[in-house]
Write a protein that holds these residues in place. Structure first.
Motif, short mmCIF file in Angstrom:
data_model
loop_
_atom_site.label_atom_id
_atom_site.label_comp_id
_atom_site.label_asym_id
_atom_site.label_seq_id
_atom_site.Cartn_x
_atom_site.Cartn_y
_atom_site.Cartn_z
N LYS A 68 0.84 -1.19 0.00
CA LYS A 68 0.00 0.00 0.00
C LYS A 68 0.88 1.25 0.00
O LYS A 68 1.79 1.36 0.82
CB LYS A 68 -0.91 0.02 1.23
N ALA A 117 -3.72 -3.85 -8.19
CA ALA A 117 -2.74 -2.82 -7.81
C ALA A 117 -3.08 -1.49 -8.48
O ALA A 117 -3.03 -0.43 -7.85
CB ALA A 117 -1.33 -3.27 -8.20
N LEU A 134 -1.84 0.51 -5.55
CA LEU A 134 -0.85 -0.27 -4.82
C LEU A 134 0.39 -0.48 -5.69
O LEU A 134 0.37 -0.21 -6.89
CB LEU A 134 -1.43 -1.65 -4.45
#
Length: 286
Positions: A138, A274, A279
């Motif tokens: 993250k 992602a 991410l």
């Protein structure tokens, strides 16, 4: 794959193993500020955890996972089987690091990803016995408003649909699907058969009962789905073509996802997640 808690109890804790053994991002929350000492301790704990996880992969070929705090404390260890291990989400503190082993050279699973998104963890990493890894990080602290089960279902569904696309199996809603659903609805509320009615007649009849038929197929499907709510309580997926195609092709999907092309699809899912959640995806598996 990470899923809730499970201990086998016969494997010693990490501290007893020596090194010689073989969606939209919310506002930033308060972050844990690590000192240099904390960073060193964290690195040491991660190194020892990975060493143990790889050793268990060599010895038992099962998944084994750990939860590590940002200041390097080992918060949990858990044993699983060849396919998954579990952790207690209550022990996942903000910015925690989740690490577990994968007996096969596979990227993070839907369950692994859901475990990261549904908690305050910062990192989710799967490693193999030979040092390969699949890791999501993250960029900013956040926790999804959706729970683990909902996230897992959504990701598994998306992965399965990606597999169906690759297999050339059609799961898209078409006019005949919606007309058939409309006929079932009309039969229920009128008692008539409509077996010899053409599509135009069905659409006209549906209009009389307040079903929107002048928009997209998806709009018409949703209108029928809302009108048939009570009838669908016991079988909510009766007209869900995507869901039913997945169920009907479960074995084919599973076999495909273990092929070289299927593993690429698995990686594609992780990368798309992602991108969707802002991410970072890192891996040396491909």
């Amino acid at each position: 794959m990470i899923g809730s808690i499970n201990f086998l109890g016969q494997i010693p804790t990490i501290q007893s193993i020596s090194k010689t053994q073989s969606h939209k991002i919310p506002e930033k929350s308060d972050c844990f500020i690590k000192s240099e000492k904390d960073a060193d301790k964290l690195s040491q704990t991660i190194e020892m955890a990975k060493e143990k996880i790889r050793q268990i992969l060599f010895d038992c070929n099962i998944e084994y996972g750990v939860v590590i705090s940002p200041d390097g404390k080992l918060l949990q260890e858990s044993s699983g089987d060849e396919k998954s291990c579990k952790f207690d989400s209550r022990k996942v503190v903000p910015d925690a690091i989740l690490i577990h082993g994968h007996p096969e050279d596979l990227p993070l699973s839907s369950g692994d990803i859901a475990g990261l998104l549904a908690t305050d963890a910062k990192v989710e990493e799967a490693i193999t016995k030979d040092g390969k890894f699949s890791r999501l990080i993250k960029k900013y602290p956040f926790k999804s408003q959706k729970n683990y089960s909902d996230l897992y279902y959504e990701l598994e569904r998306k992965l399965s649909l990606m597999a169906l696309d690759a297999l050339g199996i059609d799961y898209k809603l078409n006019k005949n699907d919606v007309i058939k659903m409309g006929i079932d609805y009309l039969k229920q509320i009128t008692g008539n058969s409509y077996d010899n009615a053409d599509s135009e007649e069905i659409l006209n009849q549906l209009n009389k009962f307040g079903i929107k038929t002048d928009g997209s197929l998806e709009d018409m499907f949703q209108s029928l789905n809302d009108a048939m709510f009570l009838q669908l309580i016991t079988n909510p997926h009766k007209y869900d073509k995507e869901h039913n195609c997945i169920v009907e092709n479960t074995d084919a999907i599973s076999e495909f996802l273990d092929t070289e092309e299927g593993i690429k699809i698995r990686h594609k899912l992780v990368q798309e997640v992602a991108d969707d959640y802002n991410l970072i995806y890192e891996t040396n598996l491909i």
